[in-house]
Scaffold this active site. Structure first.
Site, PDB file in Angstrom:
ATOM      1  N   THR A 185       0.860  -1.086  -0.123  1.00  0.00           N
ATOM      2  CA  THR A 185      -0.033   0.066  -0.035  1.00  0.00           C
ATOM      3  C   THR A 185       0.701   1.253  -0.130  1.00  0.00           C
ATOM      4  O   THR A 185       2.073   1.113   0.257  1.00  0.00           O
ATOM      5  CB  THR A 185      -0.838  -0.070   1.368  1.00  0.00           C
ATOM      6  OG1 THR A 185      -0.306   0.309   2.541  1.00  0.00           O
ATOM      7  CG2 THR A 185      -1.781  -1.297   1.339  1.00  0.00           C
ATOM      8  N   VAL A 220       3.305  -1.349   4.482  1.00  0.00           N
ATOM      9  CA  VAL A 220       2.665   0.112   4.885  1.00  0.00           C
ATOM     10  C   VAL A 220       3.530   1.260   5.050  1.00  0.00           C
ATOM     11  O   VAL A 220       4.572   1.118   5.734  1.00  0.00           O
ATOM     12  CB  VAL A 220       1.888  -0.191   6.386  1.00  0.00           C
ATOM     13  CG1 VAL A 220       1.285   1.257   6.842  1.00  0.00           C
ATOM     14  CG2 VAL A 220       0.998  -1.221   6.458  1.00  0.00           C
ATOM     15  N   ILE A 268       7.661  -2.146   7.078  1.00  0.00           N
ATOM     16  CA  ILE A 268       7.488  -0.729   6.797  1.00  0.00           C
ATOM     17  C   ILE A 268       8.086  -0.064   5.937  1.00  0.00           C
ATOM     18  O   ILE A 268       9.404  -0.393   5.424  1.00  0.00           O
ATOM     19  CB  ILE A 268       8.171  -0.054   8.183  1.00  0.00           C
ATOM     20  CG1 ILE A 268       7.355  -0.574   9.452  1.00  0.00           C
ATOM     21  CG2 ILE A 268       8.032   1.570   8.123  1.00  0.00           C
ATOM     22  CD1 ILE A 268       6.029  -0.338   9.505  1.00  0.00           C
ATOM     23  N   LYS A 269       7.205   0.602   4.963  1.00  0.00           N
ATOM     24  CA  LYS A 269       7.444   0.884   3.758  1.00  0.00           C
ATOM     25  C   LYS A 269       8.441   2.470   3.779  1.00  0.00           C
ATOM     26  O   LYS A 269       7.978   3.486   4.204  1.00  0.00           O
ATOM     27  CB  LYS A 269       6.586   1.150   2.419  1.00  0.00           C
ATOM     28  CG  LYS A 269       6.816   0.833   1.158  1.00  0.00           C
ATOM     29  CD  LYS A 269       5.439   0.827   0.291  1.00  0.00           C
ATOM     30  CE  LYS A 269       5.686   0.931  -1.091  1.00  0.00           C
ATOM     31  NZ  LYS A 269       4.402   0.841  -1.659  1.00  0.00           N
ATOM     32  N   ILE A 270       9.488   2.557   3.257  1.00  0.00           N
ATOM     33  CA  ILE A 270      10.372   3.809   3.439  1.00  0.00           C
ATOM     34  C   ILE A 270      11.095   4.263   2.328  1.00  0.00           C
ATOM     35  O   ILE A 270      11.599   3.444   1.524  1.00  0.00           O
ATOM     36  CB  ILE A 270      11.500   3.512   4.672  1.00  0.00           C
ATOM     37  CG1 ILE A 270      10.841   2.967   5.861  1.00  0.00           C
ATOM     38  CG2 ILE A 270      12.613   4.783   4.699  1.00  0.00           C
ATOM     39  CD1 ILE A 270      11.957   2.549   6.858  1.00  0.00           C
TER      40      ILE A 270
END
Length: 358
Positions: free
Chosen positions: A36, A97, A133-135
């Site tokens: 997402t 996310v 965790i999308k960074i």
């Protein structure tokens, strides 16, 4: 019974992930993982069938914070997590996310946001090993991801907005679990670069459409695979940002050994693959033509870290594409992150005004 292209891709070893916030659309494709981002979440919750998640996020935040801004920030985090949880109820694997893209150059804020998102997942009974965790793959983002990955209780990460080999090597050296090269945007940059070539009178010269085998985004993924094979890196390659079914088929034709480990796709491309006949390459080629000496972009003490960062910035400038495309991508995601924030702030203020009238 013959395979369709989606089944053939899976048989070749490439894992399928869905790329949408509209979780009601993904079950029919049986993806393993999902991704997402703020744009996808905002698009989803703007529709009536997902609007109840906004109300839940507002109620949750009001019950835990006292100021409007504190409530708004927590509501944003809660909403991202709730979309992720609904997806996790459907898929067997992991959901990515995103942290707020506006934090892309703020190491401390990214670390804090990643930890807070994971804490909300765990509060709801979902373990951190099912979440990435999308960074953004800025230098601050890469260092923040390394900190999360190497915590006493690791938080695994997905480095996004990957446009070149420099970023990919830095992510692998930092121990990041997953990285996401953006296939279509890489092609856009190279197409624009070619179009600007002077034809002798100052005008831009149109360029013929390249064959898929020379597609710059596809070549980037294969270059990353070759480099990782040469240097022994284990970071997972999740190709993203496809524009056509043909791009997916071309990139996946050599399976996960010669291409990406995963592809993340919106429902319309998943459906396009399902409608197309597919074949399996039983003898995938394995590229292995990376340079013998790996450049160092991540250090592990004060002295080597300074040198490594200088190397990263210098090589990033030479490669150029990420210097142009990362800010562009962040700007687009930031617009939608602010729109999501404004939506939730408005709901919180309306709730406060209604309570005051009672």
């Amino acid at each position: 019974m013959s395979l369709n292209a989606l089944e053939a891709l899976q048989k070749s070893g490439v894992v399928i992930a869905s790329d949408t916030g509209e979780y009601l659309k993904i079950g029919e494709f049986f993806p393993q993982d999902a991704t997402t981002n703020p744009s996808l979440v905002f698009a989803a919750v703007s529709k009536p069938e997902y609007a109840h998640l906004v109300e839940d996020a507002v109620e949750y935040a009001i019950s835990r914070r006292s100021t409007i801004e504190g409530q708004t920030e927590l509501a944003c985090d809660r909403l991202l997590v709730q979309v992720g949880i609904q997806i996790l109820k459907i898929i067997p694997g992991r959901v990515s996310v995103s942290v707020d893209p506006r934090l892309a150059d703020n190491y401390d804020a990214i670390v804090a946001k990643g930890r807070n998102l994971i804490s909300i997942f765990e509060e709801q009974g979902y373990p951190r090993n099912r979440v990435l965790i999308k960074i953004p793959a800025t230098y601050a983002g890469i260092l923040a991801a390394r900190t999360l990955e190497t915590s006493e209780k690791p938080i695994h990460t997905n480095a996004t907005l990957i446009f070149g080999l420099v970023q990919a090597l830095a992510c692998a050296q930092a121990g990041i679990a997953v990285l996401s090269p953006f296939i279509g945007r890489v092609k856009d940059w190279w197409a624009a670069r070619e179009a600007k070539r002077d034809n002798g009178d100052g005008a831009a010269q149109a360029q013929p459409e390249q064959s898929l085998s020379h597609h710059p985004g596809i070549r980037l993924v294969r270059d990353i695979r070759a480099a990782y094979a040469s240097y022994g890196h284990t970071t997972t390659i999740m190709a993203a940002g496809f524009r056509t079914v043909e791009e997916i088929v071309e990139l996946g034709k050599n399976g996960s050994r010669g291409g990406p480990d995963l592809v993340t796709l919106p429902p319309e491309l998943l459906d396009g693959l399902r409608r197309r006949p597919g074949t399996i390459n039983l003898n995938p080629s394995v590229p292995n033509d990376a340079a013998a000496v790996e450049p160092r972009y991540i250090g592990f003490d004060e002295e080597t870290s300074a040198v490594a960062k200088a190397n990263f910035l210098e090589d990033l400038e030479k490669e150029r594409i990420a210097v142009d495309k990362v800010p562009e991508g962040l700007a687009k995601f930031s617009v939608d992150a602010k729109a999501l924030e404004d939506l939730l702030r408005g709901k919180i203020k309306s709730s406060a005004e209604a309570s005051a009238r009672l």
